[in-house]
Design a protein around this motif. Structure first.
Motif: not given
Length: 126
Positions: A48-64
């Motif tokens: 769950q911690r790894a999943s949360d971390s991944l989601k947080k980084h994906l949310d910060k990912r810049p748009e195309k």
């Protein structure tokens, strides 16, 4: 198989049994200090911690569009497998266009006639 043979066979197998550390190294046993009853919960929390971390980084990912603006991604609608060919084609088209413009470039005499250059200005004599 008699009980004595079975016992001897079992003892022989136990002698070749891998050590606990070897099983941990091969990811067969969990390498944890948690009680066995809590190991599943600990593993789930780690996932769950790894999943949360991944989601947080994906949310910060810049748009195309932002990546295209910053020249990180090429501005292209072509499939990624074709983008290298597209860039090569564009490069050759620019080279052909420049060559065509150089071929059709007016001569210095024509520029003097049109009043763009003066007689003493000859770009070819430098």
């Amino acid at each position: 198989m008699s009980p004595l043979e079975r016992r001897n066979s079992l003892e022989k197998q136990l002698q070749h049994r891998p050590e606990a550390q070897e099983l941990k190294d091969r990811h067969i046993l969990l390498d944890t200090n948690a009680a066995p009853a809590l190991q599943a919960a600990q593993q789930e929390l780690e996932r769950q911690r790894a999943s949360d971390s991944l989601k947080k980084h994906l949310d910060k990912r810049p748009e195309k569009e932002e990546l295209v603006e910053r020249n990180i991604l090429p501005e292209s609608n072509a499939a990624p497998a074709l983008q290298a060919n597209q860039r090569e084609l564009e490069k050759h088209m620019r080279a052909d266009s420049l060559e065509q413009k150089i071929v059709n470039r007016p001569k210095p005499e024509e520029l003097v006639k049109e009043g763009i250059l003066e007689e003493n200005e000859n770009p070819m004599k430098e």
